[in-house]
Design an enzyme around this catalytic site. Structure first.
Site, mmCIF file in Angstrom:
data_model
loop_
_atom_site.group_PDB
_atom_site.id
_atom_site.type_symbol
_atom_site.label_atom_id
_atom_site.label_comp_id
_atom_site.label_asym_id
_atom_site.label_seq_id
_atom_site.Cartn_x
_atom_site.Cartn_y
_atom_site.Cartn_z
ATOM 1 N N GLU A 41 22.271 -74.394 -19.563
ATOM 2 C CA GLU A 41 22.200 -75.696 -20.216
ATOM 3 C C GLU A 41 21.685 -76.732 -19.229
ATOM 4 O O GLU A 41 22.105 -76.726 -18.079
ATOM 5 C CB GLU A 41 23.576 -76.095 -20.747
ATOM 6 C CG GLU A 41 23.985 -75.210 -21.903
ATOM 7 C CD GLU A 41 25.248 -75.684 -22.598
ATOM 8 O OE1 GLU A 41 25.780 -76.751 -22.250
ATOM 9 O OE2 GLU A 41 25.695 -74.968 -23.494
ATOM 10 N N HIS A 60 24.707 -79.018 -27.390
ATOM 11 C CA HIS A 60 26.105 -78.986 -26.939
ATOM 12 C C HIS A 60 26.867 -80.236 -27.392
ATOM 13 O O HIS A 60 27.475 -80.941 -26.599
ATOM 14 C CB HIS A 60 26.169 -78.832 -25.423
ATOM 15 C CG HIS A 60 27.483 -78.297 -24.947
ATOM 16 N ND1 HIS A 60 27.590 -77.514 -23.842
ATOM 17 C CD2 HIS A 60 28.740 -78.410 -25.415
ATOM 18 C CE1 HIS A 60 28.854 -77.183 -23.648
ATOM 19 N NE2 HIS A 60 29.570 -77.720 -24.606
#
Length: 99
Positions: A41, A60
């Site tokens: 990420e 997210h």
């Protein structure tokens, strides 16, 4: 999983082998995926997942509700106050630093 299955991952990115998922989505082993977390990420812009019509990818933000963010902020503030007062007993990752 059935060919009609849709994999949902809003827990942790490492739970899913992304390379295997991409292959399964591409060859029709499963129908689709809804992803809020990824192995790396932020997700790389050139990830095949972002080009697949059978994938919904979020950045997210699964916890981005008013209630959750309020609880997170309250917990952080209460933990800060307790740490400064020397009474912190919960949510401690490394107890040794408190000694």
């Amino acid at each position: 999983m059935k060919k009609s299955a849709i994999l949902i991952n809003a827990s942790r990115g490492a739970i899913v082998d992304e390379a295997a998922l991409i292959e399964a989505l591409g060859n029709g082993t499963i129908h689709g995926a809804g992803l809020d977390v990824f192995e790396q990420e932020p997700l790389h812009a050139d990830s095949p997942l972002l080009k697949m019509a059978n994938v919904v990818a979020l950045p997210h933000i699964g916890s981005a509700t008013h209630e959750t963010r309020h609880a997170m902020a309250r917990n952080a503030a209460e933990s800060l106050v307790a740490a400064l007062a020397g009474t912190l007993t919960t949510n401690i990752v490394n107890r040794d630093v408190l000694r």
